[in-house]
Design a protein around this motif. Structure first.
Motif, PDB file in Angstrom:
ATOM      1  N   LYS A  37       0.949  -1.285   0.086  1.00 24.18           N
ATOM      2  CA  LYS A  37       0.012   0.036  -0.079  1.00 24.18           C
ATOM      3  C   LYS A  37       1.188   1.293   0.128  1.00 24.18           C
ATOM      4  O   LYS A  37       1.905   1.209   0.565  1.00 24.18           O
ATOM      5  CB  LYS A  37      -0.862   0.093   1.424  1.00 24.18           C
ATOM      6  CG  LYS A  37      -1.935  -0.998   1.183  1.00 24.18           C
ATOM      7  CD  LYS A  37      -2.991  -0.969   2.316  1.00 24.18           C
ATOM      8  CE  LYS A  37      -3.931  -2.004   1.980  1.00 24.18           C
ATOM      9  NZ  LYS A  37      -5.155  -1.917   2.910  1.00 24.18           N
ATOM     10  N   SER A  39       0.793   5.750  -0.356  1.00 25.01           N
ATOM     11  CA  SER A  39      -0.378   6.894  -0.267  1.00 25.01           C
ATOM     12  C   SER A  39       0.460   8.201  -0.719  1.00 25.01           C
ATOM     13  O   SER A  39       1.740   8.265  -0.627  1.00 25.01           O
ATOM     14  CB  SER A  39      -1.150   7.158   0.932  1.00 25.01           C
ATOM     15  OG  SER A  39      -0.189   7.227   1.911  1.00 25.01           O
ATOM     16  N   GLU A 134       3.397   9.503  -9.554  1.00 29.48           N
ATOM     17  CA  GLU A 134       3.116   8.236 -10.091  1.00 29.48           C
ATOM     18  C   GLU A 134       4.460   7.801 -10.886  1.00 29.48           C
ATOM     19  O   GLU A 134       5.046   6.925 -10.854  1.00 29.48           O
ATOM     20  CB  GLU A 134       1.848   7.965 -10.495  1.00 29.48           C
ATOM     21  CG  GLU A 134       0.782   7.940  -9.898  1.00 29.48           C
ATOM     22  CD  GLU A 134      -0.560   7.548 -10.740  1.00 29.48           C
ATOM     23  OE1 GLU A 134      -0.659   7.794 -11.920  1.00 29.48           O
ATOM     24  OE2 GLU A 134      -1.672   7.560  -9.913  1.00 29.48           O
ATOM     25  N   LEU A 138       6.292   5.478  -8.529  1.00 25.03           N
ATOM     26  CA  LEU A 138       5.450   4.205  -8.830  1.00 25.03           C
ATOM     27  C   LEU A 138       5.700   3.585 -10.275  1.00 25.03           C
ATOM     28  O   LEU A 138       4.992   2.841 -10.722  1.00 25.03           O
ATOM     29  CB  LEU A 138       4.070   4.149  -8.656  1.00 25.03           C
ATOM     30  CG  LEU A 138       3.406   4.933  -7.335  1.00 25.03           C
ATOM     31  CD1 LEU A 138       1.888   5.096  -7.133  1.00 25.03           C
ATOM     32  CD2 LEU A 138       4.107   4.077  -6.388  1.00 25.03           C
ATOM     33  N   ILE A 143      -0.049  -0.731 -10.171  1.00 27.77           N
ATOM     34  CA  ILE A 143      -1.202  -0.228  -9.473  1.00 27.77           C
ATOM     35  C   ILE A 143      -2.457  -1.296  -9.706  1.00 27.77           C
ATOM     36  O   ILE A 143      -2.880  -1.418 -10.870  1.00 27.77           O
ATOM     37  CB  ILE A 143      -1.407   1.090  -9.880  1.00 27.77           C
ATOM     38  CG1 ILE A 143      -0.187   2.063  -9.536  1.00 27.77           C
ATOM     39  CG2 ILE A 143      -2.760   1.649  -8.914  1.00 27.77           C
ATOM     40  CD1 ILE A 143      -0.302   3.239 -10.305  1.00 27.77           C
ATOM     41  N   LYS A 145      -5.012  -0.926  -7.487  1.00 32.75           N
ATOM     42  CA  LYS A 145      -6.658  -0.222  -7.041  1.00 32.75           C
ATOM     43  C   LYS A 145      -5.887   1.247  -6.939  1.00 32.75           C
ATOM     44  O   LYS A 145      -4.916   1.356  -6.186  1.00 32.75           O
ATOM     45  CB  LYS A 145      -7.023  -0.708  -6.012  1.00 32.75           C
ATOM     46  CG  LYS A 145      -8.228  -0.187  -5.635  1.00 32.75           C
ATOM     47  CD  LYS A 145      -9.067  -1.037  -4.258  1.00 32.75           C
ATOM     48  CE  LYS A 145     -10.369  -0.267  -3.917  1.00 32.75           C
ATOM     49  NZ  LYS A 145     -10.819  -1.073  -2.739  1.00 32.75           N
ATOM     50  N   LYS A 146      -6.702   2.277  -7.127  1.00 30.21           N
ATOM     51  CA  LYS A 146      -6.441   3.670  -6.830  1.00 30.21           C
ATOM     52  C   LYS A 146      -7.601   4.342  -6.322  1.00 30.21           C
ATOM     53  O   LYS A 146      -8.702   4.415  -6.784  1.00 30.21           O
ATOM     54  CB  LYS A 146      -5.821   4.047  -8.262  1.00 30.21           C
ATOM     55  CG  LYS A 146      -5.623   5.621  -8.085  1.00 30.21           C
ATOM     56  CD  LYS A 146      -4.892   6.161  -9.369  1.00 30.21           C
ATOM     57  CE  LYS A 146      -4.757   7.749  -9.365  1.00 30.21           C
ATOM     58  NZ  LYS A 146      -4.221   7.908 -10.599  1.00 30.21           N
ATOM     59  N   VAL A 161      -4.700  10.339  -2.072  1.00 31.49           N
ATOM     60  CA  VAL A 161      -4.630   8.859  -3.258  1.00 31.49           C
ATOM     61  C   VAL A 161      -3.994   7.725  -2.347  1.00 31.49           C
ATOM     62  O   VAL A 161      -2.948   8.011  -1.859  1.00 31.49           O
ATOM     63  CB  VAL A 161      -3.862   9.133  -4.275  1.00 31.49           C
ATOM     64  CG1 VAL A 161      -4.104   8.178  -5.319  1.00 31.49           C
ATOM     65  CG2 VAL A 161      -4.433  10.403  -5.134  1.00 31.49           C
ATOM     66  N   GLU A 162      -4.969   6.714  -2.319  1.00 29.01           N
ATOM     67  CA  GLU A 162      -4.434   5.388  -1.744  1.00 29.01           C
ATOM     68  C   GLU A 162      -4.310   4.712  -2.952  1.00 29.01           C
ATOM     69  O   GLU A 162      -5.271   4.373  -3.581  1.00 29.01           O
ATOM     70  CB  GLU A 162      -5.491   5.044  -0.696  1.00 29.01           C
ATOM     71  CG  GLU A 162      -5.719   5.987   0.488  1.00 29.01           C
ATOM     72  CD  GLU A 162      -4.411   6.032   1.614  1.00 29.01           C
ATOM     73  OE1 GLU A 162      -3.882   5.036   1.604  1.00 29.01           O
ATOM     74  OE2 GLU A 162      -4.485   7.104   2.253  1.00 29.01           O
ATOM     75  N   TYR A 163      -3.155   3.889  -2.821  1.00 34.34           N
ATOM     76  CA  TYR A 163      -2.832   2.827  -3.905  1.00 34.34           C
ATOM     77  C   TYR A 163      -2.735   1.526  -3.277  1.00 34.34           C
ATOM     78  O   TYR A 163      -2.305   1.301  -2.126  1.00 34.34           O
ATOM     79  CB  TYR A 163      -1.481   3.257  -4.523  1.00 34.34           C
ATOM     80  CG  TYR A 163      -1.645   4.629  -5.377  1.00 34.34           C
ATOM     81  CD1 TYR A 163      -1.623   4.557  -6.755  1.00 34.34           C
ATOM     82  CD2 TYR A 163      -0.969   5.588  -4.714  1.00 34.34           C
ATOM     83  CE1 TYR A 163      -1.612   5.889  -7.373  1.00 34.34           C
ATOM     84  CE2 TYR A 163      -0.856   6.920  -5.282  1.00 34.34           C
ATOM     85  CZ  TYR A 163      -1.219   6.951  -6.739  1.00 34.34           C
ATOM     86  OH  TYR A 163      -1.260   8.133  -7.244  1.00 34.34           O
ATOM     87  N   GLU A 164      -3.129   0.518  -3.860  1.00 36.16           N
ATOM     88  CA  GLU A 164      -2.787  -0.882  -3.847  1.00 36.16           C
ATOM     89  C   GLU A 164      -2.141  -1.310  -4.935  1.00 36.16           C
ATOM     90  O   GLU A 164      -2.494  -1.128  -6.096  1.00 36.16           O
ATOM     91  CB  GLU A 164      -4.122  -1.903  -3.682  1.00 36.16           C
ATOM     92  CG  GLU A 164      -5.015  -1.593  -2.281  1.00 36.16           C
ATOM     93  CD  GLU A 164      -6.206  -2.203  -1.949  1.00 36.16           C
ATOM     94  OE1 GLU A 164      -6.185  -3.307  -2.767  1.00 36.16           O
ATOM     95  OE2 GLU A 164      -6.996  -2.052  -1.150  1.00 36.16           O
ATOM     96  N   CYS A 165      -0.974  -2.055  -4.404  1.00 33.34           N
ATOM     97  CA  CYS A 165       0.097  -2.233  -5.595  1.00 33.34           C
ATOM     98  C   CYS A 165       0.466  -3.602  -5.536  1.00 33.34           C
ATOM     99  O   CYS A 165       0.351  -4.257  -4.410  1.00 33.34           O
ATOM    100  CB  CYS A 165       1.257  -1.140  -5.358  1.00 33.34           C
ATOM    101  SG  CYS A 165       0.807   0.625  -5.419  1.00 33.34           S
TER     102      CYS A 165
END
Length: 178
Positions: A37, A39, A134, A138, A143, A145-146, A161-165
């Motif tokens: 995760k 952010s 990003e 990143l 990525i 989910k964003k 912004v929260e990212y699941e990577c």
């Protein structure tokens, strides 16, 4: 698969036990794909300054010889609202650079105006910040989910912004044997 890991934890090692019970060392390499995760958060002021150039321009030249600066114009450096543009030209004799540089400074006067941007303009600026984040942080990460949260508070446009990577978390570390 499915285990949680912490930074610094050894997941792959080049140390193994040989058939005689002794330890042997071999080079090990792996890719460890993990769900992570990330952010980012930033804010854009709705009260901004706009710099508008005028026709007033001041040009100065100087020469640098062995690190010593010699002015080639007697115009003083402007003190107030000016933007500065600098160009340098190194000198060459018979294709070899000599330690002489000609520098040009161009100062353009600017009028500074206070402007209030609307929510749409703030959103465009925020999206640019997210894109830059990003690209810089990143770029080698997938990525999955964003989630973007945007709102206005106290004359500021705030973006979270929260990212699941999914990313390769492996890194190599040398084992020093004494």
């Amino acid at each position: 698969d499915g285990d949680a890991v912490v930074k610094g934890q050894i997941l792959v090692s080049g140390i193994f036990e040989d058939k005689w019970g002794g330890n042997a060392f071999k080079h090990a390499d792996a890719k460890i794909w993990a769900l992570t995760k990330k952010s980012m958060s930033d804010e854009i002021s709705l009260n901004q300054e706009k710099h508008i150039p005028t026709d007033k321009v001041v040009k100065r030249k100087k020469m640098k010889v062995f690190g010593l600066e010699i002015p080639l114009s007697l115009v003083p450096v402007p003190k107030w609202n000016y933007s500065k543009e600098l160009s340098r030209k190194d000198l060459y004799i018979l294709g070899r650079r000599i330690p002489i540089t000609i520098c040009k400074e161009i100062y353009t006067e600017e009028i500074i105006e206070s402007v209030i941007i609307d929510e749409d303009e703030a959103k465009v600026q925020a999206e640019r910040l997210v894109k830059t984040y990003e690209e810089n942080n990143l770029k080698d990460i997938k990525i999955l989910k964003k989630d973007v949260n945007q709102f206005i508070k106290d004359d500021k446009y705030i973006i979270n912004v929260e990212y699941e990577c999914q990313e390769n978390i492996a890194y190599k570390e040398e084992i020093i044997v004494e």
